[in-house]
Design a protein around this motif. Structure first.
Motif, PDB file in Angstrom:
ATOM      1  N   LYS A   6       0.834  -1.199   0.000  1.00 18.62           N
ATOM      2  CA  LYS A   6       0.000   0.000   0.000  1.00 18.62           C
ATOM      3  C   LYS A   6       0.867   1.248   0.000  1.00 18.62           C
ATOM      4  CE  LYS A   6      -3.955   2.163   0.243  1.00 18.62           C
ATOM      5  NZ  LYS A   6      -4.930   2.079  -0.826  1.00 18.62           N
ATOM      6  N   GLU A  12       0.258  -5.125   2.243  1.00 19.61           N
ATOM      7  CA  GLU A  12      -1.089  -5.658   2.387  1.00 19.61           C
ATOM      8  C   GLU A  12      -1.213  -6.949   1.582  1.00 19.61           C
ATOM      9  OE1 GLU A  12      -4.075  -2.765   1.549  1.00 19.61           O
ATOM     10  OE2 GLU A  12      -3.158  -1.229   2.834  1.00 19.61           O
ATOM     11  N   ARG A  14      -4.084  -9.714   0.629  1.00 21.13           N
ATOM     12  CA  ARG A  14      -5.542  -9.825   0.681  1.00 21.13           C
ATOM     13  C   ARG A  14      -6.024 -11.192   0.192  1.00 21.13           C
ATOM     14  NH1 ARG A  14      -4.590  -4.513  -0.736  1.00 21.13           N
ATOM     15  NH2 ARG A  14      -4.566  -4.968  -2.973  1.00 21.13           N
ATOM     16  N   ASP A  31      -7.518 -10.865   5.322  1.00 23.59           N
ATOM     17  CA  ASP A  31      -6.512  -9.918   4.842  1.00 23.59           C
ATOM     18  C   ASP A  31      -5.486  -9.701   5.934  1.00 23.59           C
ATOM     19  OD1 ASP A  31      -8.042  -9.673   2.551  1.00 23.59           O
ATOM     20  OD2 ASP A  31      -9.013  -7.813   3.187  1.00 23.59           O
ATOM     21  N   TYR A  33      -2.252  -7.130   7.153  1.00 22.36           N
ATOM     22  CA  TYR A  33      -1.584  -5.837   7.022  1.00 22.36           C
ATOM     23  C   TYR A  33      -0.303  -5.884   7.856  1.00 22.36           C
ATOM     24  CZ  TYR A  33      -6.209  -4.578   5.313  1.00 22.36           C
ATOM     25  OH  TYR A  33      -7.386  -4.544   4.595  1.00 22.36           O
ATOM     26  N   ALA A  66     -10.676  -2.098   6.372  1.00 16.68           N
ATOM     27  CA  ALA A  66      -9.285  -1.917   5.967  1.00 16.68           C
ATOM     28  C   ALA A  66      -8.673  -0.686   6.625  1.00 16.68           C
ATOM     29  CB  ALA A  66      -9.189  -1.813   4.447  1.00 16.68           C
ATOM     30  N   ARG A  70      -5.352  -0.641   9.017  1.00 14.36           N
ATOM     31  CA  ARG A  70      -4.159   0.163   8.722  1.00 14.36           C
ATOM     32  C   ARG A  70      -3.793   1.051   9.904  1.00 14.36           C
ATOM     33  NH1 ARG A  70      -7.118   1.283   3.238  1.00 14.36           N
ATOM     34  NH2 ARG A  70      -6.360  -0.478   1.981  1.00 14.36           N
TER      35      ARG A  70
END
Length: 256
Positions: A6, A12, A14, A31, A33, A66, A70
């Protein structure tokens, strides 16, 4: 599985399936991160934060959270995993405990997963240090896994519920079934459970919001006079989970 950076500080990954190879279901994926490590002197892999969305067992998706993932990753510098699970809808009329079974499968998967990169077959987190966050119905799912019902022989509240007269498929198994028992490894790896605006006492919820019964409680648990067997506020700690730290966050304006 898709993977993309990202930005320079966060990778990231997914749509990672957590069920058997060859089975594709977007509701059984998560997902991940992964923030760039700030402290290069610490060679230990960081803990993992797992967020499980709410949505009354019937809605929401991991992609909707999301931004939260983050922010959590940036604030803690820990990897964050956000999972989906199967939902109760008109086309997929699944009942409890199916949703929680998916969550348990996801958590067990994290313990042995080799990570998103084949070149470095280790996860970017420490699988022995998991911190779990559940919102709304997922708080009920987490308590259904990490707590256990009282002995039905000694607790009348855990006896089989009586169906309402309205026609309906059979109710959920009573009480929480054996399929929700976490492994000793998962119990040992889980360090804390954080629950936000959780649903625990379903009968208490319906006293204040009776319309919720038709909206999502009956489709999830069956149309019953009482949902006492699924009142996870009355459950007790599982053997091996005594070390868990619990944090319950709740608005005073929502008496669930």
């Amino acid at each position: 599985m898709s993977s993309s950076p990202k930005n320079a500080m966060l990778a990231e990954h997914r749509n990672i399936p957590y069920v058997a190879a060859g089975v594709t279901n977007p509701l059984q994926e998560f997902d991940l991160y992964v923030p760039e490590r700030r402290n290069t002197l610490d060679t230990r892999p960081p803990p993992l934060i797992c967020f499980v969305h709410g949505g009354a067992w019937r809605s929401e998706d991991k992609a909707e959270h999301a931004g939260l993932a983050r922010r959590l990753a940036a604030h803690t510098n820990f990897p964050v995993a956000v999972s989906n699970y199967r939902l109760t809808t008109a086309s997929t009329p699944i009942r409890h405990p199916a949703h929680a079974e998916d969550l348990l499968a996801f958590l067990h998967f994290l313990l042995t997963w080799s990570g998103p990169h084949t070149s470095t077959p280790t996860p970017p987190y420490d699988p022995t240090r998991l911190y779990l966050i559940g919102h709304s119905c997922s708080a009920h799912m987490l308590t259904s896994i990490f707590l256990q019902p009282l002995d039905p022989a000694s607790d009348s509240a855990s006896r089989s519920p009586t169906p309402s007269r309205s026609p309906s498929p059979p109710p959920s198994p009573v009480p929480t079934p054996d399929s929700l028992i976490p492994s000793p490894a998962l119990l040992a790896a889980t360090r804390a459970v954080i629950m936000s605006e959780g649903i625990y006492d379903i009968d208490g919820l319906l006293v204040t919001y009776p319309a919720y019964k038709t909206w999502f409680i009956a489709p999830t648990f069956g149309r019953l006079r009482s949902y006492a067997p699924w009142n996870t506020a009355s459950y007790r700690s599982r053997p091996g989970a005594e070390h868990l730290n619990w944090l319950i966050l709740h608005s005073k304006g929502i008496p669930w």
